[in-house]
Design an enzyme around this catalytic site. Sequence first.
Site, PDB file in Angstrom:
ATOM      1  N   LYS A  52     -29.367 -71.688 -10.856  1.00 60.20           N
ATOM      2  CA  LYS A  52     -28.185 -70.944 -11.307  1.00 60.20           C
ATOM      3  C   LYS A  52     -26.967 -71.872 -11.369  1.00 60.20           C
ATOM      4  O   LYS A  52     -26.194 -71.827 -12.318  1.00 60.20           O
ATOM      5  CB  LYS A  52     -27.922 -69.747 -10.386  1.00 60.20           C
ATOM      6  CG  LYS A  52     -28.973 -68.651 -10.561  1.00 60.20           C
ATOM      7  CD  LYS A  52     -28.902 -67.568  -9.498  1.00 60.20           C
ATOM      8  CE  LYS A  52     -30.116 -66.629  -9.633  1.00 60.20           C
ATOM      9  NZ  LYS A  52     -30.173 -65.613  -8.585  1.00 60.20           N
ATOM     10  N   GLN A  96     -27.680 -64.083  -2.945  1.00 62.37           N
ATOM     11  CA  GLN A  96     -29.099 -64.284  -3.247  1.00 62.37           C
ATOM     12  C   GLN A  96     -29.971 -63.474  -2.285  1.00 62.37           C
ATOM     13  O   GLN A  96     -29.826 -63.579  -1.069  1.00 62.37           O
ATOM     14  CB  GLN A  96     -29.437 -65.780  -3.159  1.00 62.37           C
ATOM     15  CG  GLN A  96     -30.870 -66.110  -3.544  1.00 62.37           C
ATOM     16  CD  GLN A  96     -31.171 -65.845  -5.023  1.00 62.37           C
ATOM     17  OE1 GLN A  96     -30.382 -66.164  -5.902  1.00 62.37           O
ATOM     18  NE2 GLN A  96     -32.323 -65.245  -5.293  1.00 62.37           N
ATOM     19  N   ASP A 119     -24.757 -59.428 -10.719  1.00 60.33           N
ATOM     20  CA  ASP A 119     -26.198 -59.143 -10.607  1.00 60.33           C
ATOM     21  C   ASP A 119     -26.503 -57.717 -11.082  1.00 60.33           C
ATOM     22  O   ASP A 119     -27.655 -57.381 -11.345  1.00 60.33           O
ATOM     23  CB  ASP A 119     -26.666 -59.285  -9.150  1.00 60.33           C
ATOM     24  CG  ASP A 119     -27.357 -60.618  -8.885  1.00 60.33           C
ATOM     25  OD1 ASP A 119     -27.816 -61.259  -9.855  1.00 60.33           O
ATOM     26  OD2 ASP A 119     -27.447 -61.016  -7.710  1.00 60.33           O
TER      27      ASP A 119
END
Length: 293
Positions: A52, A96, A119
């Site tokens: 990422k 994460q 997200d």
Amino acid sequence: MQLIDGKAVAAQIKQEIAAEVEQIVAAGGKRPHLAAILVGHDGGSETYVANKVKACEVCGFKSTLIRFEADVTEAELLNKVEELNQDADVDGFIVQLPLPKHISEQKVIEAIDYRKDVDGFHPINVGRLNIGLPCYVSATPNGILELLSRYQIETSGKKCVVLGRSNIVGKPMAALMMRKAQPGDATVTVCHSHSKDLVKECQEADIIIAAIGRPNFVTADMVKEGAVIIDVGTTRVPDATKKSGFRLNGDVKFDEVAPKCSFITPVPGGVGPMTIVSLMKNTLLAGKKAIYD
Ligand code: NAP
């Protein structure tokens, strides 16, 4: 059979994003800034976050990686989330997953300001997705939509079977495939570990989206001639021929299923690269304040 090249599409989209970012910056605008919180040293999570950060560089974004050891307390993590919520320079951020057992993932997700939730896991974004309002769409399903769109795969009126009902893949995928839009307008069936007629459902499907994490689960006998197969599964299986000692295996038995399909995604190189690029797209939207002010 046509192979859906997620890696190539992802590279192209990153270039499109980079070009737009340079335009924004040249016009005096702000360079989008993505922050990521990584807790502990899980191998998979380390790789995902590193990819990422790398993708941010390619897109011309600013990125910040914040690391905590696995013994971080929930309170410390929530403090950091609040700090990022308040930081005007950070346009969007992710935590994460998975998190260590002593931390409630749901609590952390709900602590994120939904306007920075790139997200798309916050209940406000999930809810807005389900009623067709603009929102941050979760990355993997959004990447799959992008592939269906770029390969001009017809979904309207098609019978789509989604295997798996997780909050991050199966459920949002089903919602997107049934939405009143293109791609979408499909007749959707969701199967999970309690489904009785899973094989029959698959045999009748025009499109199968497999997201269960069971290597080689979808076999040729389960697939109709000419079906479209999207393989989300990425299970690490031991492989002595690889430097890392493992390879990524999809949910679909590729060798026997591919010849029957009209389109199929490989693993790796299919859905995976699109997931990261979808996060980049959400970060660009966040930078532009395109969804929420
Ligand atoms: P998850 O949270 O573990 O959910 C798995 C789902 O599959 C559950 O709904 C489960 O049913 C169902 N399932 C498991 N075994 C089954 C079986 N034998 N028959 C029918 N249904 C079964 O997984 P996830 O997070 O959605 O991820 C799924 C897979 O996609 C994993 O391999 C993951 O690594 C991969 N993934 C890849 C990407 C990417 O970018 N390529 C992104 C995200 C995830 P129940 O609900 O009944 O338990």
